[in-house]
Motif scaffolding. Structure first.
Motif, PDB file in Angstrom:
ATOM      1  N   PRO A  24      -0.997   6.603  -6.685  1.00 36.34           N
ATOM      2  CA  PRO A  24      -1.900   6.977  -5.589  1.00 36.34           C
ATOM      3  C   PRO A  24      -3.373   6.771  -5.892  1.00 36.34           C
ATOM      4  N   ASP A  25      -3.753   6.768  -7.166  1.00 33.36           N
ATOM      5  CA  ASP A  25      -5.165   6.553  -7.494  1.00 33.36           C
ATOM      6  C   ASP A  25      -5.614   5.125  -7.181  1.00 33.36           C
ATOM      7  N   LEU A  26      -4.666   4.195  -6.992  1.00 37.05           N
ATOM      8  CA  LEU A  26      -4.994   2.810  -6.675  1.00 37.05           C
ATOM      9  C   LEU A  26      -4.814   2.487  -5.192  1.00 37.05           C
ATOM     10  N   ALA A  27      -4.232   3.393  -4.427  1.00 36.83           N
ATOM     11  CA  ALA A  27      -3.796   3.066  -3.071  1.00 36.83           C
ATOM     12  C   ALA A  27      -4.949   2.817  -2.114  1.00 36.83           C
ATOM     13  N   GLY A  28      -6.135   3.324  -2.422  1.00 37.68           N
ATOM     14  CA  GLY A  28      -7.249   3.145  -1.509  1.00 37.68           C
ATOM     15  C   GLY A  28      -8.071   1.906  -1.747  1.00 37.68           C
ATOM     16  N   LEU A  29      -7.744   1.114  -2.772  1.00 37.88           N
ATOM     17  CA  LEU A  29      -8.513  -0.087  -3.081  1.00 37.88           C
ATOM     18  C   LEU A  29      -8.211  -1.206  -2.082  1.00 37.88           C
ATOM     19  N   PRO A  30      -9.170  -2.097  -1.833  1.00 34.08           N
ATOM     20  CA  PRO A  30      -8.906  -3.246  -0.953  1.00 34.08           C
ATOM     21  C   PRO A  30      -7.720  -4.068  -1.459  1.00 34.08           C
ATOM     22  N   LEU A  31      -6.934  -4.577  -0.529  1.00 37.49           N
ATOM     23  CA  LEU A  31      -5.691  -5.261  -0.872  1.00 37.49           C
ATOM     24  C   LEU A  31      -5.584  -6.526  -0.025  1.00 37.49           C
ATOM     25  N   THR A  32      -5.468  -7.682  -0.700  1.00 39.91           N
ATOM     26  CA  THR A  32      -5.445  -8.963   0.008  1.00 39.91           C
ATOM     27  C   THR A  32      -4.409  -9.885  -0.613  1.00 39.91           C
ATOM     28  N   VAL A  33      -3.561 -10.494   0.206  1.00 43.15           N
ATOM     29  CA  VAL A  33      -2.599 -11.479  -0.292  1.00 43.15           C
ATOM     30  C   VAL A  33      -3.361 -12.717  -0.747  1.00 43.15           C
ATOM     31  N   VAL A  34      -3.077 -13.180  -1.987  1.00 44.81           N
ATOM     32  CA  VAL A  34      -3.752 -14.371  -2.501  1.00 44.81           C
ATOM     33  C   VAL A  34      -2.784 -15.509  -2.817  1.00 44.81           C
ATOM     34  N   ALA A  35      -1.488 -15.222  -2.975  1.00 44.00           N
ATOM     35  CA  ALA A  35      -0.554 -16.301  -3.318  1.00 44.00           C
ATOM     36  C   ALA A  35       0.871 -15.882  -3.013  1.00 44.00           C
ATOM     37  N   ASN A  36       1.644 -16.847  -2.534  1.00 43.15           N
ATOM     38  CA  ASN A  36       3.095 -16.721  -2.404  1.00 43.15           C
ATOM     39  C   ASN A  36       3.707 -17.900  -3.141  1.00 43.15           C
ATOM     40  N   GLY A  37       4.191 -17.668  -4.354  1.00 48.28           N
ATOM     41  CA  GLY A  37       4.741 -18.735  -5.163  1.00 48.28           C
ATOM     42  C   GLY A  37       6.245 -18.832  -5.035  1.00 48.28           C
ATOM     43  N   ARG A  80       0.832  -1.209   0.000  1.00 49.34           N
ATOM     44  CA  ARG A  80       0.000   0.000   0.000  1.00 49.34           C
ATOM     45  C   ARG A  80       0.860   1.250   0.000  1.00 49.34           C
ATOM     46  N   ARG A  81       1.979   1.224   0.704  1.00 49.23           N
ATOM     47  CA  ARG A  81       2.877   2.386   0.694  1.00 49.23           C
ATOM     48  C   ARG A  81       3.492   2.593  -0.689  1.00 49.23           C
ATOM     49  N   LEU A  82       3.882   1.485  -1.355  1.00 55.06           N
ATOM     50  CA  LEU A  82       4.409   1.597  -2.709  1.00 55.06           C
ATOM     51  C   LEU A  82       3.360   2.188  -3.653  1.00 55.06           C
ATOM     52  N   LEU A  83       2.117   1.723  -3.521  1.00 56.66           N
ATOM     53  CA  LEU A  83       1.050   2.259  -4.349  1.00 56.66           C
ATOM     54  C   LEU A  83       0.814   3.732  -4.056  1.00 56.66           C
ATOM     55  N   ALA A  84       0.806   4.092  -2.802  1.00 56.41           N
ATOM     56  CA  ALA A  84       0.562   5.492  -2.436  1.00 56.41           C
ATOM     57  C   ALA A  84       1.628   6.410  -3.027  1.00 56.41           C
ATOM     58  N   ASP A  85       2.868   5.951  -3.071  1.00 60.89           N
ATOM     59  CA  ASP A  85       3.960   6.762  -3.617  1.00 60.89           C
ATOM     60  C   ASP A  85       3.905   6.849  -5.138  1.00 60.89           C
ATOM     61  N   GLN A  86       3.573   5.731  -5.791  1.00 57.18           N
ATOM     62  CA  GLN A  86       3.768   5.636  -7.240  1.00 57.18           C
ATOM     63  C   GLN A  86       2.473   5.595  -8.045  1.00 57.18           C
ATOM     64  N   GLY A 119       5.748  -0.652 -11.325  1.00 56.82           N
ATOM     65  CA  GLY A 119       6.303  -0.045 -10.133  1.00 56.82           C
ATOM     66  C   GLY A 119       7.809  -0.184 -10.112  1.00 56.82           C
ATOM     67  N   VAL A 120       8.454   0.709  -9.372  1.00 54.26           N
ATOM     68  CA  VAL A 120       9.913   0.724  -9.271  1.00 54.26           C
ATOM     69  C   VAL A 120      10.318   0.519  -7.818  1.00 54.26           C
ATOM     70  N   PRO A 121      11.594   0.242  -7.553  1.00 56.59           N
ATOM     71  CA  PRO A 121      12.025   0.060  -6.166  1.00 56.59           C
ATOM     72  C   PRO A 121      11.677   1.263  -5.298  1.00 56.59           C
ATOM     73  N   GLY A 122      11.394   0.978  -4.037  1.00 53.91           N
ATOM     74  CA  GLY A 122      11.076   2.049  -3.103  1.00 53.91           C
ATOM     75  C   GLY A 122      10.656   1.489  -1.770  1.00 53.91           C
ATOM     76  N   ARG A 123      10.689   2.349  -0.749  1.00 55.05           N
ATOM     77  CA  ARG A 123      10.260   1.964   0.601  1.00 55.05           C
ATOM     78  C   ARG A 123      10.994   0.739   1.117  1.00 55.05           C
ATOM     79  N   GLY A 124      12.241   0.564   0.675  1.00 51.59           N
ATOM     80  CA  GLY A 124      13.031  -0.584   1.083  1.00 51.59           C
ATOM     81  C   GLY A 124      12.830  -1.812   0.226  1.00 51.59           C
ATOM     82  N   TYR A 125      11.871  -1.774  -0.693  1.00 54.94           N
ATOM     83  CA  TYR A 125      11.670  -2.894  -1.610  1.00 54.94           C
ATOM     84  C   TYR A 125      12.599  -2.699  -2.807  1.00 54.94           C
ATOM     85  N   PRO A 126      13.406  -3.721  -3.193  1.00 55.83           N
ATOM     86  CA  PRO A 126      14.530  -3.467  -4.094  1.00 55.83           C
ATOM     87  C   PRO A 126      14.280  -3.652  -5.591  1.00 55.83           C
ATOM     88  N   TRP A 127      13.077  -4.125  -6.016  1.00 57.62           N
ATOM     89  CA  TRP A 127      12.930  -4.530  -7.417  1.00 57.62           C
ATOM     90  C   TRP A 127      11.710  -3.875  -8.065  1.00 57.62           C
TER      91      TRP A 127
END
Length: 303
Positions: free
Chosen positions: A24-37, A16-22, A88-96
């Protein structure tokens, strides 16, 4: 073989922080983890979108391949694919780099009983025919897909011996016979690279809703993708799939021997090395059963 551990901690809060930075029009949508592959974490974003983020460094370049190439490929396909709609690009400590992609409703073909997969035959055959066109010289390189079978022989035998699957002697001899088939004579074609039932989305009516996960996108021998004939179908449906692909006139006479060898390789990898992934293990077991069955039913399977 366990699913690799994530090299970064991907949480809804981080996304959500990455979305808010990059975006922002999507940052308020519901967000749910669905898979970790193996390679990516997927979160559903609202009703129509998803966020896909690499969870380890090896997958980061695969995500970039999708971002650079999947849009142009999607334009000539009739089948929906998750071409990124935002990057999206790297940010908020996320590197990729990461992607916002369409969300598709349905269930994976791996969750559909084998006897109910007949509706996938025609659309999947049409998908591979449309996908498998000559690729440019700068298509993503992948040393594990689309290559001559000789390049996978040592790894196949090593994986087979370590797998613990039954019939290892028979499978080794079958591989050696199939791998002797003449190599692909044509130009390098675009390949999905990982076309198995967990990457195919079935619609409620059991048609093909989407083809997922192009992280292994590359070019080479179409036999790699055509291994799906053994991974997904039983004998009758496989015969129909093969006939529809053959009718397009885009493959050589030996492609199905090579495809069966690729199916054998993938079957060993999944059946023998998916201890913590029962869906993948089941795909592997089905694949090996079908590869061996083909020896006993050549009039149906032509294998």
């Amino acid at each position: 073989m366990d699913i690799p551990e994530a090299e970064v901690d991907i949480t809804p809060g981080l996304v959500r922080r990455l979305l808010a930075d990059q975006h922002p029009d999507l940052a308020g949508l519901p967000l749910t983890v669905v898979a970790n592959g193996w390679d990516n974490t997927m979160l559903r974003l609202g009703d129509a979108l998803a966020v896909r983020l690499p969870r380890r460094e090896r997958a980061a370049e695969l995500a970039r391949n999708e971002q650079r190439r999947l849009g142009e490929i999607a334009a000539r396909l009739d089948t929906p694919v998750p071409a990124p709609v935002r990057v999206g690009v790297p940010g908020r400590g996320y590197p990729w780099h990461w992607s916002v992609v369409p969300w598709f409703d349905g269930v994976t073909a791996a969750e559909v009983p084998v006897a109910e997969r007949g509706g996938l035959v025609a659309p999947l055959a049409d998908f591979v025919v449309r996908l498998h066109v000559p690729a440019p010289a700068d298509a993503p390189d992948n040393p594990f897909r689309g290559v001559p079978l000789a390049a996978r022989a040592e790894g196949f035998h090593r994986r087979l011996e370590a797998s613990g699957v039954p019939r290892r002697g028979r499978l080794a001899g079958l591989w050696d016979g199939l791998a002797a088939a003449p190599a692909w004579p044509g130009p390098a074609l675009w390949l999905h690279g990982d076309l198995h039932p967990a990457n195919l989305l079935a619609a409620p009516g059991r048609g093909l809703a989407a083809v997922l996960d192009f992280g292994d996108l590359t070019s080479g021998d179409p036999a790699t993708d055509l291994a799906v004939a053994w991974m997904l179908f039983g004998p009758a449906e496989r015969a129909g799939f093969r006939a529809r692909v053959d009718a397009a006139g885009t493959v050589d006479p030996h492609v199905w021997d090579r495809a069966r060898a690729w199916a054998l390789l993938f079957g060993v990898l999944l059946a023998g090395h998916s201890d913590d992934a029962p869906v993948l293990a089941a795909i592997g077991s089905h694949t090996l059963d079908q590869v061996v069955l083909a020896e006993r039913t050549p009039e149906v399977d032509h294998g």
